[in-house]
Design a protein around this motif. Structure first.
Motif, PDB file in Angstrom:
ATOM      1  N   LEU A  70       0.863  -1.181   0.000  1.00  0.00           N
ATOM      2  CA  LEU A  70       0.000   0.000   0.000  1.00  0.00           C
ATOM      3  C   LEU A  70       0.895   1.225   0.000  1.00  0.00           C
ATOM      4  N   GLU A  72       1.267   4.949   0.622  1.00  0.00           N
ATOM      5  CA  GLU A  72       0.611   6.053   1.317  1.00  0.00           C
ATOM      6  C   GLU A  72       0.888   7.362   0.593  1.00  0.00           C
ATOM      7  N   LYS A  73       0.225   8.414   1.088  1.00  0.00           N
ATOM      8  CA  LYS A  73       0.488   9.742   0.542  1.00  0.00           C
ATOM      9  C   LYS A  73       1.904  10.167   0.888  1.00  0.00           C
ATOM     10  N   THR A  75       5.079  11.968   2.314  1.00  0.00           N
ATOM     11  CA  THR A  75       5.397  12.596   3.590  1.00  0.00           C
ATOM     12  C   THR A  75       5.737  14.056   3.368  1.00  0.00           C
ATOM     13  N   THR A  91      -1.528  11.970  -8.201  1.00  0.00           N
ATOM     14  CA  THR A  91      -1.491  10.650  -7.576  1.00  0.00           C
ATOM     15  C   THR A  91      -1.069   9.582  -8.564  1.00  0.00           C
ATOM     16  N   GLN A 179      -4.331   2.452  -4.642  1.00  0.00           N
ATOM     17  CA  GLN A 179      -2.942   2.758  -4.345  1.00  0.00           C
ATOM     18  C   GLN A 179      -2.183   1.502  -3.925  1.00  0.00           C
ATOM     19  N   ASN A 433       6.671   5.645   3.163  1.00  0.00           N
ATOM     20  CA  ASN A 433       5.389   5.923   2.528  1.00  0.00           C
ATOM     21  C   ASN A 433       4.722   4.657   2.017  1.00  0.00           C
ATOM     22  N   ARG A 435       3.633   0.286   3.044  1.00  0.00           N
ATOM     23  CA  ARG A 435       3.579  -0.796   4.035  1.00  0.00           C
ATOM     24  C   ARG A 435       3.058  -2.045   3.344  1.00  0.00           C
TER      25      ARG A 435
END
Length: 741
Positions: A70, A72-73, A75, A91, A179, A433, A435
């Motif tokens: 995944l 993430e947005k 940092t 994105t 994402q 960013n 996981r």
């Protein structure tokens, strides 16, 4: 006969209608073409499937392990103030960037190093089995033969090769419109595939952490160096401010001590009063100057002098003394003591008045000079104050400028100092960013090859290829296979189609009708005979020339069997006019050296010695093979011989050489009543047949064509054999001559 003609016209009309529909797609025709080639297509499919199955059996199965990440947005940046240019992407672009990072060589090298894949048998090139055809080894041996040293691969080269193979086995996919990124590893080892997928996912996260840590340290180093520069800049600005204050003698820390505007205004007002006073004094002074030439009496009449209190007092005393003198003069004489005393008083009063006038005039002059000096002094003071205020303003501006520079540098320095402390305090915080959502598990079944699907695709591809090849062969086939092709392209009727006989009976082709060994073959010969008889029943064509385009089309076989068929109803003579390649004597076992047509034309043999009779058929073989066959066939003796034979036989069948080999058939056609053209099915090119027919049409009428050596199994699929057969059978019934035929 009318019935036969009507039937023939109807048949031609149907042929024209069929020709008009050539541009219409005939689905049945397409199906027949495919059905005819079904065995070839099926064989191709079977062969391709067998080869594909053999290849699939030897293929090493591949297992695909998948780990899901995944993303993430992003940092936040280390610096919090807004940049002039923001390089952030959307994105989608951000996900594509992360996808590219997952495919990077650096991450692959990290996985190779972490799992020690350089020594794994699956990737280590030193542990790979030797290929069946080792082209590289052959090249190395060749280079060794020419005394070039072969350099063994070092650890760096092996690591590079393993990294390349790992990158080839790895793929990344964005799952739908999310994402989530799926990391796929596809290799023959399922357990290692799962380990590699997890290593890629964890290595990506670790590399992100390393990148953020490196970025934080780099930012801290940069801010430290920048902070040093800002501190030096601040100190320099403060030094310039202090130096300016000291040079200008400024001690007020809040600003510059300045002259107030009220003082400057008061000085201006005083200067205005002084100017007015000077103007008044100057006016009085000018009046006095103007009256000074008229004496004291005129000076005394000046308003400024006359209005002086002392002058008025002395004027009053003089007037009193003058009035006393005038009064005494009316009573006393000039020498009277009282008169003398009175005149003395008048003189004293006048003298005092004059003295006082002089003093007043001198005072007016002094007042004027004082007023002028006062005005000049105030004007100079006003100018000095004005210049001093302007100079102080300039110093104030410069002081404020230096002060602002110090303040801005101090604020920037303090901002960097604060951010540096925050960065140093948060540099060790995990800021990855990504996981792992799902760790990869060892797959239980292989992902490749999908054997059923590959076999299905191979079968479908082979079927499609077979169909395409069938239509290509159909389109490239430039031969005659159907009766309507001959009728359409040559504009001549087809009298019969002769089937292809089995190989075991082909050595007896010339005796097939005589011995009635093949029912279908004999029936085809009868059909040809029927068509020949019905071609012109009122005026039979007595001399029939049988020819073809090229050798091996079966014209001699057709001529021989046709002669046996006609012999059942007419007296017939078979003449072998192919003097270059005769076969009649060999087929019917005539004596070696037996005379024939060549000897008869040359006059070296008699007719009775040349004729051979087989059953009811009289045969005139070629005889001795001449060196000049064309000269013999063009001899007038042949014409006389044929005229003689016409009186003895109802039908004369001439076996002629092929039209496209020699021109003998052209000479014989001029002596014939009709031509029977033999065409070998699916063999003779259309162009050769058309050329031969065109050459013969001017020499003799072509009564029809014979489609020879046709495969009835193929023909039956198209329906043309039965259609032709039915047509001929119907023609026989119309003639009402079954006993003759």
């Amino acid at each position: 006969m009318n019935s036969v003609q009507g039937f023939s016209e109807d048949h031609r009309g149907l042929a024209r209608i069929a020709n008009e529909d050539d541009d219409v797609i005939d689905v049945m025709k397409i199906w027949n073409v495919l059905w005819q080639a079904k065995l070839y297509i099926a064989a191709l499919v079977v062969i391709v499937c067998l080869v594909t199955a053999a290849v699939l059996v030897n293929l090493t199965p591949l297992y695909k392990a998948t780990a899901t990440l995944l993303i993430e947005k992003k940092t936040p940046q280390v610096l919090t103030f807004q940049q002039l240019y923001d390089p952030s992407a959307s994105t989608s672009e951000y996900l594509q960037t992360q996808l590219a990072l997952l495919k990077s060589r650096a991450l692959a090298e990290r996985v190779v190093k972490g799992l020690n894949l350089t020594t794994h048998p699956l990737f280590d090139p030193r542990q790979q089995p030797a290929p069946l055809v080792d082209v590289r080894g052959w090249w190395r041996n060749l280079r060794a033969d020419i005394d070039e040293p072969v350099v063994a691969p070092d650890e760096a080269a092996i690591a590079k090769s393993v990294t390349h193979r790992v990158m080839q086995s790895m793929s990344v996919q964005v799952l739908d419109k999310s994402q989530l990124l799926a990391v796929h590893i596809e290799i023959p080892d399922p357990v290692l595939a799962a380990e590699m997928a997890n290593a890629f996912a964890e290595g990506f996260i670790a590399s992100q952490l390393d990148a953020y840590m490196s970025q934080s340290l780099s930012s801290a180093d940069w801010m430290n160096s920048r902070l040093t520069e800002l501190r030096d800049t601040l100190r320099s600005a403060e030094s310039r401010l202090q130096a300016y204050r000291e040079s200008e003698g400024l001690v007020d820390v809040d600003g510059v001590a300045t002259i107030s505007a009220d003082v400057l205004s008061m000085t201006g007002n005083r200067m205005i009063d002084a100017r007015r006073q000077r103007a008044e004094a100057e006016s009085q002074y000018r009046q006095v100057q103007a009256m000074s030439a008229g004496g004291l009496q005129r000076l005394a009449s000046v308003p400024a002098v006359l209005g002086h209190p002392l002058i008025q007092q002395f004027k009053a005393e003089e007037a009193k003394a003058r009035a006393k003198v005038e009064e005494l003069s009316r009573r006393y004489g000039d020498k009277h003591p009282n008169m003398i005393s009175a005149r003395t008083e008048l003189a004293a009063a006048t003298a005092s008045l004059h003295a006082q006038v002089q003093q007043v005039v001198a005072g007016i002059e002094r007042n004027y000079q004082l007023a002028q000096a006062n005005e000049d002094s105030l004007s100079q003071s006003f100018t000095d104050n004005k210049e001093q205020i302007q100079e102080i303003s300039r110093k104030e501006f410069r002081l404020r400028e230096l002060q602002r520079e110090v303040d801005s540098n101090r604020v920037l320095y303090e901002t960097f100092m604060t951010r540096l402390k925050e960065t140093a305090a948060t540099s060790d915080i995990n800021a990855a960013n990504a996981r792992v959502v799902d760790r990869a598990l060892p797959p239980g079944i292989p992902s490749k090859p999908n054997k059923p699907l590959i076999l299905l695709i191979a079968a479908v591809a082979a079927t499609a290829t077979g169909i395409v090849l069938t239509f290509v062969r159909e389109g490239l086939n430039n031969t005659f296979r159907r009766t309507e092709e001959i009728e359409t392209k040559l504009n001549i009727p087809v009298l019969s189609i002769i089937p292809l006989v089995p190989k075991k009976t082909r050595h007896q082709l010339s005796h097939m009708f005589e011995r009635n060994e093949d029912r279908r073959f004999c029936e085809a010969i009868r059909n040809m005979r029927t068509g020949l008889v019905l071609a012109d029943p009122d005026t039979p064509r007595q001399i029939i020339l049988v020819t073809s385009s090229v050798p091996n089309e079966g014209k001699s076989t057709v001529a021989n069997n046709l002669a046996f068929a006609v012999a059942h109803i007419e007296r017939v003579l078979l003449i072998e006019a192919d003097l270059r390649s005769p076969t009649l004597a060999r087929n019917f076992d005539f004596p070696v050296g037996a005379p024939g047509l060549a000897d008869l034309i040359a006059g070296t043999a008699r007719f009775e010695n040349c004729i051979r009779t087989i059953g009811k058929v009289s045969m005139l073989p070629a005889g001795t093979i001449p060196t000049n066959p064309q000269e013999l066939l063009s001899s007038p003796r042949l014409v006389k011989i044929l005229r003689t034979l016409q009186n003895r036989y109802q039908r004369i069948i001439i076996d002629s050489p092929p039209t496209q080999v020699v021109s003998d058939s052209m000479l014989l056609a001029t002596l014939s009543s009709a031509v029977l053209y033999v065409i070998r099915a699916e063999s003779t090119p259309v162009s050769l047949v058309m050329k031969g027919v065109t050459q013969l049409q001017d020499k003799a009428p072509i009564v029809g064509a014979v489609l020879n050596q046709i495969d009835l199994n193929k023909a039956r699929k198209y329906g043309y054999y039965y259609e032709n057969y039915g047509y001929l059978a119907a023609a026989e019934k119309i003639t009402h001559q079954p006993s003759r035929i």
